[in-house]
Scaffold this active site. Structure first.
Site, PDB file in Angstrom:
ATOM      1  N   TYR A  20       0.841  -1.199   0.000  1.00 57.21           N
ATOM      2  CA  TYR A  20       0.000   0.000   0.000  1.00 57.21           C
ATOM      3  C   TYR A  20       0.883   1.259   0.000  1.00 57.21           C
ATOM      4  O   TYR A  20       0.682   2.167  -0.808  1.00 57.21           O
ATOM      5  CB  TYR A  20      -0.934  -0.007   1.217  1.00 57.21           C
ATOM      6  CG  TYR A  20      -1.711   1.266   1.374  1.00 57.21           C
ATOM      7  CD1 TYR A  20      -2.771   1.561   0.518  1.00 57.21           C
ATOM      8  CD2 TYR A  20      -1.389   2.185   2.361  1.00 57.21           C
ATOM      9  CE1 TYR A  20      -3.479   2.746   0.642  1.00 57.21           C
ATOM     10  CE2 TYR A  20      -2.089   3.366   2.497  1.00 57.21           C
ATOM     11  CZ  TYR A  20      -3.126   3.642   1.640  1.00 57.21           C
ATOM     12  OH  TYR A  20      -3.822   4.817   1.761  1.00 57.21           O
ATOM     13  N   GLU A  42     -11.673   5.276   4.680  1.00 61.77           N
ATOM     14  CA  GLU A  42     -11.182   6.279   5.630  1.00 61.77           C
ATOM     15  C   GLU A  42     -12.233   6.569   6.698  1.00 61.77           C
ATOM     16  O   GLU A  42     -11.894   6.761   7.863  1.00 61.77           O
ATOM     17  CB  GLU A  42     -10.768   7.571   4.915  1.00 61.77           C
ATOM     18  CG  GLU A  42      -9.519   7.453   4.078  1.00 61.77           C
ATOM     19  CD  GLU A  42      -8.220   7.287   4.871  1.00 61.77           C
ATOM     20  OE1 GLU A  42      -8.222   7.453   6.103  1.00 61.77           O
ATOM     21  OE2 GLU A  42      -7.192   6.989   4.240  1.00 61.77           O
ATOM     22  N   TRP A  50      -5.168   2.521  10.433  1.00 64.01           N
ATOM     23  CA  TRP A  50      -5.295   2.264   9.004  1.00 64.01           C
ATOM     24  C   TRP A  50      -4.905   0.823   8.705  1.00 64.01           C
ATOM     25  O   TRP A  50      -5.501   0.178   7.843  1.00 64.01           O
ATOM     26  CB  TRP A  50      -4.456   3.239   8.189  1.00 64.01           C
ATOM     27  CG  TRP A  50      -4.554   2.947   6.729  1.00 64.01           C
ATOM     28  CD1 TRP A  50      -3.567   2.510   5.908  1.00 64.01           C
ATOM     29  CD2 TRP A  50      -5.732   3.015   5.912  1.00 64.01           C
ATOM     30  NE1 TRP A  50      -4.050   2.310   4.629  1.00 64.01           N
ATOM     31  CE2 TRP A  50      -5.380   2.612   4.613  1.00 64.01           C
ATOM     32  CE3 TRP A  50      -7.055   3.381   6.162  1.00 64.01           C
ATOM     33  CZ2 TRP A  50      -6.299   2.568   3.567  1.00 64.01           C
ATOM     34  CZ3 TRP A  50      -7.965   3.332   5.116  1.00 64.01           C
ATOM     35  CH2 TRP A  50      -7.583   2.927   3.836  1.00 64.01           C
TER      36      TRP A  50
END
Length: 185
Positions: A20, A42, A50
């Site tokens: 990522y 998000e 995250w």
């Protein structure tokens, strides 16, 4: 072969996180489906890490029909309950409801602007901003305020700042990171 220097937050023990960081984070996104996916993810991240959301990303994609905007806009009570029972995703009722409501507002913005991409990137005249060490800014404050005014939920300034970083409106790769603009191979 020397090890690539990455941003300090990228967990080297998690291959998903490294991929990522290396391939997605901070790279400008102009595809509305991907912009929608990242906005939903998000929002689900609020109060969590995250990395937690990233580890569940494939389950979110499955649960939310590949982030097909029209399908998500059409979700009713039965689908909302199925999402609340899905052990692969974050089963927060408020975040699930917000994802569907935000999808409908996202679609309204598409209709108004021609695309969500056009709406999002107009804030910076189509250019990425380079800054590090922040969790919010005047830009994220303005975008957050506008999205809230339109009725979106889980779009506070800190969440929107993270979103803008994720989709490349803000490039926050650390100075030493190989992904910093101009260094990425």
């Amino acid at each position: 072969m020397t090890e690539k220097i990455r941003c300090s937050w990228a967990n080297p023990k998690n291959p998903l996180y490294i991929r990522y960081h290396d391939e997605e984070w901070g790279v400008p996104v102009h595809d509305d489906r991907r912009l929608f996916e990242m906005l939903v993810l998000e929002g689900f991240q609020a109060g969590l890490s995250w990395e937690c959301i990233l580890n569940k990303r494939e389950a979110f994609r499955r649960a939310f029909d590949g982030f097909d905007l029209e399908k998500v806009c059409g979700y009713g009570a039965e689908k909302l309950e199925a999402l609340r029972q899905d052990p692969g995703i974050v089963r927060n009722k408020l975040k699930i409801r917000a994802a569907v409501k935000n999808a409908r507002i996202f679609r309204d913005i598409q209709r108004e602007w021609g695309s969500f991409d056009r709406y999002l990137w107009h804030w910076t005249e189509g250019k990425s901003i380079h800054e590090t060490g922040q969790v919010r800014s005047e830009l994220s404050d303005a975008v957050s305020e506008d999205l809230k005014r339109r009725g979106m939920k889980f779009v506070g300034s800190v969440i929107i700042y993270s979103y803008l970083q994720a989709v490349g409106v803000i490039d926050s790769h650390e100075e030493t990171c190989f992904c910093r603009q101009g260094k990425r191979a």
